[in-house]
Enzyme design. Sequence first.
Site, PDB file in Angstrom:
ATOM      1  N   ASP A 112      50.315  21.235  58.211  1.00 18.80           N
ATOM      2  CA  ASP A 112      50.089  19.809  57.941  1.00 18.80           C
ATOM      3  C   ASP A 112      50.844  18.928  58.942  1.00 18.80           C
ATOM      4  O   ASP A 112      51.707  18.126  58.575  1.00 18.80           O
ATOM      5  CB  ASP A 112      50.499  19.451  56.508  1.00 18.80           C
ATOM      6  CG  ASP A 112      49.636  20.151  55.471  1.00 18.80           C
ATOM      7  OD1 ASP A 112      48.487  20.515  55.789  1.00 18.80           O
ATOM      8  OD2 ASP A 112      50.105  20.340  54.336  1.00 18.80           O
ATOM      9  N   GLU A 169      41.518  17.234  50.040  1.00 16.07           N
ATOM     10  CA  GLU A 169      42.892  16.718  50.178  1.00 16.07           C
ATOM     11  C   GLU A 169      43.135  16.280  51.614  1.00 16.07           C
ATOM     12  O   GLU A 169      42.237  16.270  52.440  1.00 16.07           O
ATOM     13  CB  GLU A 169      43.903  17.786  49.750  1.00 16.07           C
ATOM     14  CG  GLU A 169      43.749  19.108  50.468  1.00 16.07           C
ATOM     15  CD  GLU A 169      44.679  20.203  49.924  1.00 16.07           C
ATOM     16  OE1 GLU A 169      45.470  19.936  48.998  1.00 16.07           O
ATOM     17  OE2 GLU A 169      44.619  21.325  50.444  1.00 16.07           O
TER      18      GLU A 169
END
Length: 361
Positions: A46, A238
């Site tokens: 991420d 997400e």
Amino acid sequence: MIASKLKLLASLSILSLANAATIQQPRSSPKEPFPQTHGTDLNIHDPSIVRSGDTYYSYGVDTHIPIHSAPSLDGPWTRLGNALDADSVIPKGDRTAPWAPNTIALNGKFYIYYGVSQAGCRDSAIGVAVSDHPGPGNWTDHGPIIQTGTGKGSGKYPFSTSNAIDPSVVIASGQPYLNFGSYWSGIWQVPLKEDLISLGDNVKSDSRHLAAEPKAMFPGGNNPDANCRDDSGSHPIEGAFISYHFPYFYLWYSHGKCCDLDPKALPKPGDEYSIRVGRSSNPQGPYTDKSGKDLVDGGGELIYGSNRDVYAPGGQAVLTDIGGDILYYHYLNSSVSYDFNTAKFGWNRLEYEDGWPVAQY
Ligand SMILES: *[C@@H]1O[C@H](CO)[C@@H](O)[C@H](O)[C@H]1NC(C)=O
Ligand SMILES: *[C@@H]1O[C@H](CO)[C@@H](O)[C@H](O)[C@H]1NC(C)=O
């Protein structure tokens, strides 16, 4: 990302790769729907990147939010240290290794938005740390902006129905917005105050539901804690990020299974992590895909997915760099490992065709 322990049961129709078939790249083979990545040695999950002067800084998921720097996106990436001196001040979940940081720079200050949660649960919070330098050493952790599951404000809409992880902030006409969400009802947006560290006043009227996966792609689990299961099934969407390229705002997100991948039982092709987008002329949406389908109804264009030895790219964002927009993300190298701790930093240039981003080498 949500490191869900759920196993794949449901199978869904394979995604259409028709859009990607029009990509023409010197380095792409006719069999490959996407151009090759610029792979790097930077081990990260991420990623978030800011450029300050001639230096790129990366922020990722690990103990106290590790920071690396490099003279170019290809590296060499050097570990500088951590953003936080201690665990997040938010007494929840994985506060030692906050999730999915998003770093922005504004008026000489740097803001890292981060999530604390635990695998498969929506007992979560988004916090923010602020510094006057992008590197380690002087970050002040201001604690929670929003909470879901438990904690202050968690019973109020839209926090009552969402999961406060995977933050990103977009500022449009001076108004900052916090985008967030993972699984359950998907991606949400709420206004922030101009201080960039507190929730805006008009949450009830100014919150927006931006994207969702209506289909239950995986089982929702049977954890006795209601915050750690979804009785409607698992809805893997997400990692929201909003970029701007005249005249549209683009809502990017990660779709499919990110983590806990069993090399002997991989998800059906197309059900693993991939990078998708929708666009809007308003930062608050609605965001739609090429067919006009609202992302809240499951719309979205596939922009970058598994190809060659790149597997399950996601956790993406867009850097508006000197030469144009860069799509960056983490990916697994299928010739090395499917363990998410081995994820690497990769990137591709973006070009726009009819106002839709297309990944280039
Ligand atoms: C995957 O790993 C192999 C073996 O180390 C390496 O040759 C290849 O360049 C890697 N691919 C990417 C996209 O990182
Ligand atoms: C550290 O941060 C504080 C508060 O933001 C600021 O006043 C101070 O000048 C910073 N110190 C250094 C050495 O950058």
